[in-house]
Scaffold this motif. Structure first.
Motif, PDB file in Angstrom:
ATOM      1  N   UNK A   1       0.819  -1.215   0.000  1.00 34.76           N
ATOM      2  CA  UNK A   1       0.000   0.000   0.000  1.00 34.76           C
ATOM      3  C   UNK A   1       0.852   1.264   0.000  1.00 34.76           C
ATOM      4  N   UNK A   2       2.116   1.157   0.423  1.00 39.03           N
ATOM      5  CA  UNK A   2       2.949   2.345   0.576  1.00 39.03           C
ATOM      6  C   UNK A   2       2.432   3.233   1.689  1.00 39.03           C
ATOM      7  N   UNK A   3       1.990   2.622   2.773  1.00 41.04           N
ATOM      8  CA  UNK A   3       1.254   3.306   3.827  1.00 41.04           C
ATOM      9  C   UNK A   3       2.180   4.039   4.790  1.00 41.04           C
ATOM     10  N   UNK A   4       1.776   5.245   5.170  1.00 39.34           N
ATOM     11  CA  UNK A   4       2.489   6.018   6.186  1.00 39.34           C
ATOM     12  C   UNK A   4       1.479   6.609   7.156  1.00 39.34           C
ATOM     13  N   UNK A   5       1.899   6.760   8.425  1.00 40.71           N
ATOM     14  CA  UNK A   5       1.025   7.332   9.441  1.00 40.71           C
ATOM     15  C   UNK A   5       0.770   8.796   9.106  1.00 40.71           C
ATOM     16  N   UNK A   6      -0.521   9.175   9.079  1.00 40.64           N
ATOM     17  CA  UNK A   6      -0.922  10.513   8.668  1.00 40.64           C
ATOM     18  C   UNK A   6      -1.571  10.534   7.303  1.00 40.64           C
ATOM     19  N   UNK A   7      -1.481   9.405   6.564  1.00 36.66           N
ATOM     20  CA  UNK A   7      -2.069   9.331   5.224  1.00 36.66           C
ATOM     21  C   UNK A   7      -3.592   9.404   5.267  1.00 36.66           C
ATOM     22  N   UNK A   8      -4.168   9.913   4.187  1.00 37.87           N
ATOM     23  CA  UNK A   8      -5.600   9.757   3.930  1.00 37.87           C
ATOM     24  C   UNK A   8      -5.773   8.457   3.160  1.00 37.87           C
ATOM     25  N   UNK A   9      -6.688   7.604   3.615  1.00 42.31           N
ATOM     26  CA  UNK A   9      -6.827   6.270   3.030  1.00 42.31           C
ATOM     27  C   UNK A   9      -8.286   5.988   2.684  1.00 42.31           C
ATOM     28  N   UNK A  10      -8.468   5.047   1.766  1.00 41.92           N
ATOM     29  CA  UNK A  10      -9.801   4.551   1.413  1.00 41.92           C
ATOM     30  C   UNK A  10     -10.054   3.288   2.228  1.00 41.92           C
ATOM     31  N   UNK A  11     -11.151   3.296   2.988  1.00 35.25           N
ATOM     32  CA  UNK A  11     -11.538   2.160   3.827  1.00 35.25           C
ATOM     33  C   UNK A  11     -12.726   1.463   3.189  1.00 35.25           C
ATOM     34  N   UNK A  12     -12.677   0.139   3.172  1.00 42.23           N
ATOM     35  CA  UNK A  12     -13.788  -0.636   2.620  1.00 42.23           C
ATOM     36  C   UNK A  12     -14.299  -1.594   3.674  1.00 42.23           C
ATOM     37  N   UNK A  13     -15.621  -1.672   3.774  1.00 47.32           N
ATOM     38  CA  UNK A  13     -16.253  -2.635   4.664  1.00 47.32           C
ATOM     39  C   UNK A  13     -17.405  -3.286   3.915  1.00 47.32           C
TER      40      UNK A  13
END
Length: 789
Positions: free
Chosen positions: A377-389
């Motif tokens: 994902x290339x994830x970093x703390x503070x990122x805006x992310x898309x959440x799916x449920x």
């Protein structure tokens, strides 16, 4: 050699036959031949067309493989605009739509004295895909286009031709000269999972969801790529038509179906808004069980003349509406990443999110699976992310919105020490075993090495041990287990059986009655079946079904504990990697101590049930050739192993064979490989150990072969649906499996029988549609009694 005249006749016959099978499979959902037979006919047509390329036509079923790649898509002007639909999100929105329809048609509304005139609506799921238009002229598909901006779309004719359930030529007769059908191209959930797995294996791009996958697949400049993707088409209406088809929406779709156009199998006619709401709720409850993603329900006034009278707004019709489900995806901020420790010591990253409402539920946490997923994902703390449920599935982080990344975003780092016990955290290693060698690589999981000295691992191990499908100790909830571990009252599963009344009554939430009930539940669990006990131990990669295989096949805990990995692979569905996990678990000294304590009459006193002689189907089941093949001797496959067995008859003879004897059985390279392999003392000793164990278990080729008594339901597949009132579903499943039946979760043409209790829904309907035998619970209990159960 087939002459051209005969070939022409056979090609026409094959095309018609394959088109008919495509229609029955994709449109009617009533396949009349197995896949293997379809493939045989398809290959025959391919061979004939290859021999006579001048006879190939664009509408042949073989021509869906895709043409040459395009440099760009051309534009298509829609003769009749492809409009959007208005949306309803609440019940009142749909009722307001119904009132506006009644007003537009001049119908009398309801009042205190009656419900008024009820409008008929067509109802179908709103597929989450890409809207397209297919144009047929004189029954032939001539063009496919995307919706685009509603007025102008892209010409994707080469790509839609590759979609298996899109007819290149219409079925039957009576179709208009010009027929433009409109619908959705989508990707079924199973196809999406397979596509992403293939993409990951080839280091290609994976897709966030089936809709993105469908859209990306359909807009490929190379139609061969589109052809390789599992796309399907579902029609929901028409555009330009030279003539009338039907006076109703449902009638029109049914006619299109008769011409070979796929329509929704969930299409229904509803009278009045309340019936529409009932349909919406029913589909919503079954949503996760559908084979494809939907994001709502579309309601359309059924009468075509009424549709024309109601007309359109600028971009939406007055006679149709999409009643949307709560959003499954939302944007939010990643506040932090914390790490949890599981039963096996796996240290798992968990996203802590700025709370957001997704699919009607407030989400503040989401799974990240492992550090490889964080990297992907290339994830970093503070990122805006898309959440799916989706339904009851744990929320997932699907994607990072890179353009919103803040300057102070921080990387996600795996802790060096366990956040619970402080023990070292190490990355797992994967072992790939092939012919004569083991290859090691880094795994995706990090583990705490503290084992049961780690409170988190101990708690999870106990929670699993007492769970309903394991030892089934009622009254030992998660919070109680946490108290017992935190107060050092238990340090292993065996300590549960030494708990005293005085220790339990002092726990939060316990009094005299509940304490005695828990002690009784612990006592009642002392006679588990062998399979339940094996499952309760929490062996890595050994689920409930594998535990049943071990218990049913080896029928003795002693044999399971002693079994070498190569011997375990004789059992169904036990591969070499799982076999090594099982063997390693029972070889561990700490695990041996816990098991010994559990079975000791002086300590816990567990008495395992359903133990006895080796299952008859495995007696004398091994062969010398099979055993030699399992040794993974370099350059020697099953064929070479069989030649060795035929030549030497016994393992001792193979081990004692000289060069000349070996060359009489095998080519030089293989003969050298065998001699070099057994020249290593450890390999020869391993082979002898395996043979010795096969003899001890009664699996050796010289062992006595027992008569296998066929189970009465062997080979049958049963399905349980609805509420069972006389017995639990777990007990019903166990009884069926003891009779040899497989218990499945879905109904198909291969299902032998469905047991339907009160509240049975879609599975019962599917069984009726397919003509599968259905019985109620009373008949089921009577049938079991006939087998002595």
């Amino acid at each position: 050699m087939t002459d051209a005249s005969t070939a022409t006749q056979r090609i026409v016959q094959l095309r018609a036959e394959l088109d008919g099978h495509n229609y029955r499979y994709h449109v009617l959902d009533q396949p009349s031949i197995p896949d293997a037979e379809y493939d045989r006919l398809f290959r025959e047509l391919q061979a004939l067309e290859s021999q006579y390329p001048q006879l190939v036509t664009p509408e042949s079923p073989t021509q869906r493989v895709g043409a040459e790649a395009l440099s760009a898509f051309g534009e298509v002007r829609h003769e009749i605009p492809m409009l959007s639909l208005g949306n309803a999100f609440e019940e009142e929105d749909l009722r307001a739509f119904d009132r506006s329809v009644q007003a537009g048609l001049g119908l009398k509304g309801g009042d205190l004295f009656g419900a008024g005139v009820e409008v008929e609506y067509s109802c179908e799921p709103k597929l989450d895909g890409l809207a397209v238009s297919l144009r047929y002229e004189n029954g032939q598909l001539v063009r496919g286009a995307t919706r685009g901006d509603g007025s102008t779309g892209e010409d994707i004719s080469s790509n839609v031709r590759t979609i298996r359930n899109v007819p290149l030529k219409l079925q039957g007769e009576g179709w208009p000269q010009i027929l433009e059908v409109r619908g959705e191209v989508f990707m079924p959930k199973a196809g999406f999972e397979e596509l992403n797995a293939r993409q990951a294996e080839s280091a290609g791009k994976t897709f966030a969801n089936p809709r993105n996958a469908a859209a990306g697949s359909l807009r490929q400049l190379d139609p061969k790529i589109t052809a390789s993707r599992p796309l399907e088409f579902c029609c929901y209406g028409v555009g330009q038509v030279s003539g009338e088809i039907s006076s109703t929406q449902v009638g029109m779709l049914e006619q299109l179906k008769a011409w070979g156009i796929p329509i929704s199998r969930e299409l229904k006619l509803a009278k009045g808004v309340q019936a529409c709401l009932d349909y919406y709720r029913d589909i919503g409850e079954r949503r996760m069980a559908l084979a494809y993603d939907i994001d709502g329900v579309v309601f359309k006034v059924n009468n075509i003349e009424d549709q024309q009278q109601l007309g359109f707004r600028a971009r939406t019709p007055h006679w149709a509406i999409a009643n949307k489900f709560p959003a499954q995806e939302e944007l939010t901020e990643l506040l932090d990443v914390e790490f949890q420790v599981g039963r096996t010591g796996a240290v798992t990253p968990v996203a802590r999110l700025k709370p957001v409402k997704v699919a009607g539920v407030i989400v503040a946490n989401a799974t990240l699976h492992n550090m490889d997923e964080v990297a992907r994902l290339g994830l970093m703390i503070g990122d805006t992310v898309i959440i799916r449920r989706a339904g009851d599935v744990i929320p997932q982080v699907m994607q990072v919105v890179l353009e919103r990344r803040p300057a102070d975003a921080k990387p996600v780092l795996i802790p060096e020490s366990c956040p619970v016990c402080g023990s070292h955290v190490e990355r797992t290693q994967l072992v790939k075993r092939s012919k004569g060698k083991e290859t090691f690589s880094e795994g995706s999981v990090y583990r705490c090495v503290g084992r049961l000295a780690c409170g988190a691992q101990l708690k999870q191990a106990i929670i699993h041990f007492v769970s309903r499908r394991a030892m089934d100790i009622e009254g030992l909830g998660d919070k109680t287990i946490e108290q017992l571990v935190d107060e050092a009252l238990i340090t292993s599963p065996a300590d549960l059986y030494t708990l005293a009344y005085e220790q339990i009554i002092n726990l939060e939430g316990f009094a005299e009655v509940s304490s005695n009930k828990l002690l009784q539940a612990i006592a009642d669990s002392k006679k588990p079946t062998l399979a339940r006990f094996i499952y309760a131990l929490g062996i890595p990669d050994v689920g409930e079904e594998t535990a049943k295989v071990l218990g049913r096949s080896l029928a003795s805990l002693e044999r399971v504990q002693q079994a070498l990995p190569e011997v375990l692979t004789y059992l169904p569905d036990v591969g070499l990697e799982v076999a090594h996990e099982i063997h390693s678990f029972f070889a561990d000294s700490h695990n041996q101590q816990v098991i010994a304590a559990l079975l000791s009459s002086d300590e816990c006193g567990l008495q395992l049930q359903e133990q006895g002689e080796l299952s008859a189907e495995f007696s004398a089941s091994a062969t010398l050739a099979g055993m030699l093949d399992k040794l993974n001797i370099p350059s020697v496959g099953p064929g070479g192993a069989q030649k060795l067995a035929d030549k030497f008859v016994s393992l001792d003879a193979v081990l004692a064979a000289d060069w000349l004897d070996m060359r009489q059985a095998l080519p030089e390279k293989q003969a050298n490989a065998v001699r070099e392999f057994f020249a290593v003392t450890a390999n020869a000793e391993r082979a002898r150990a395996i043979e010795a164990q096969l003899k001890a278990f009664g699996m050796h080729w010289h062992s006595e072969k027992k008569v296998v008594e066929g189970l009465p339901l062997a080979g049958q597949t049963w399905v349980l649906t609805g509420s069972l009132e006389i017995m639990s579903r777990d007990i019903a499943k166990e009884k069926l499996e003891s009779l040899g039946a497989k218990v499945a979760g879905s109904v198909s043409a291969k299902t032998s029988c469905v047991v339907a209790g009160p509240g049975a829904g879609s599975k019962l309907a599917k069984a009726s549609e397919l003509g599968v035998r259905v019985i109620d619970e009373a008949q089921f209990v009577l049938a079991l009694a006939g087998y002595g159960l």
